[in-house]
Motif scaffolding. Structure first.
Motif, PDB file in Angstrom:
ATOM      1  N   ALA A  59      12.865   1.558   2.631  1.00  0.00           N
ATOM      2  CA  ALA A  59      12.827   0.904   1.318  1.00  0.00           C
ATOM      3  C   ALA A  59      11.646   1.447   0.536  1.00  0.00           C
ATOM      4  O   ALA A  59      10.641   1.844   1.110  1.00  0.00           O
ATOM      5  CB  ALA A  59      12.698  -0.609   1.486  1.00  0.00           C
ATOM      6  N   VAL A  62       9.284  -3.577  -1.836  1.00  0.00           N
ATOM      7  CA  VAL A  62       9.321  -4.753  -0.967  1.00  0.00           C
ATOM      8  C   VAL A  62       8.805  -5.946  -1.751  1.00  0.00           C
ATOM      9  O   VAL A  62       7.722  -5.896  -2.329  1.00  0.00           O
ATOM     10  CB  VAL A  62       8.469  -4.554   0.309  1.00  0.00           C
ATOM     11  N   GLN A  99      13.742  -4.394  -0.531  1.00  0.00           N
ATOM     12  CA  GLN A  99      13.782  -5.266   0.642  1.00  0.00           C
ATOM     13  C   GLN A  99      13.152  -6.589   0.218  1.00  0.00           C
ATOM     14  O   GLN A  99      12.096  -6.603  -0.417  1.00  0.00           O
ATOM     15  CB  GLN A  99      12.984  -4.624   1.774  1.00  0.00           C
ATOM     16  N   ALA A 123       8.392   0.178   6.152  1.00  0.00           N
ATOM     17  CA  ALA A 123       9.716   0.621   5.692  1.00  0.00           C
ATOM     18  C   ALA A 123       9.707   2.111   5.401  1.00  0.00           C
ATOM     19  O   ALA A 123      10.663   2.820   5.695  1.00  0.00           O
ATOM     20  CB  ALA A 123      10.150  -0.174   4.457  1.00  0.00           C
TER      21      ALA A 123
END
Length: 187
Positions: A59, A62, A99, A123
């Motif tokens: 990702a 976040v 995310q 991530a």
């Protein structure tokens, strides 16, 4: 579930040691000291290694949302990889891959920021992974940075998982890329 929630609130992972102790440890997906070099060859401990690259689990944004027990608005913080030229730059060729992390544990704004950055680093760190089979070394733990050498390839990785044999045999190590993408905070 309580240990999962605690570890997630700290931007960490938990694991059990062989003696029954439980450890909650923040993964240092940033610069740190390599604790061990694992290599193949004549004097090496590595028998096999598989190196993979994948977008799965990666990702570049976040968002952490933490509910407040007093009924006020929840804390909401977003961390994004906005560095020009980064392979996972938010909004560039990698796209906008988000995310969302909802935490039941009340966090302050700065705690939520630390968690969002730590999760973004984790991530991003999923882009390169090694799966290594080697001679057991019980001094290693998840979260330890290691230098891996196999068939001419070299990388610094952080240990994500270790499977020790119950008897004689080899141990299996899963690692993640050892890097810190620069981040910026936004809402």
């Amino acid at each position: 579930q309580a240990v999962d929630d605690l570890a997630e609130a700290l931007g960490a992972r938990w694991y059990a040691l062989g003696n029954g102790d439980f450890v909650v440890r923040a993964f240092p997906y940033d610069n740190g000291t390599v604790v061990q070099t694992l290599s193949d060859g004549k004097l090496g401990l590595v028998s096999t290694a598989v190196i993979s690259r994948s977008r799965r689990g990666t990702a570049n944004s976040v968002t952490v949302v933490s509910e407040r027990t007093d009924g006020t608005d929840p804390v909401r913080v977003t961390a994004r990889n906005t560095v020009a030229g980064s392979s996972t730059q938010y909004g560039d060729t990698f796209g906008r891959v988000s995310q969302l992390i909802k935490i039941q544990t009340p966090l302050t704004n700065s705690e939520a920021q630390r968690l969002a950055r730590a999760q973004l680093n984790a991530a991003k760190a999923l882009t390169a992974q090694w799966s290594v089979v080697c001679t057991p070394d019980h001094t290693l733990e998840p979260g330890d940075p290691v230098r891996l050498k196999y068939r001419g390839r070299l990388a610094v990785q952080v240990i994500d998982r270790i499977d020790y044999p119950l008897g004689l045999g080899s141990m299996a190590i899963s690692t993640r890329e050892f890097s810190t993408p620069p981040t910026s905070l936004g809402s």
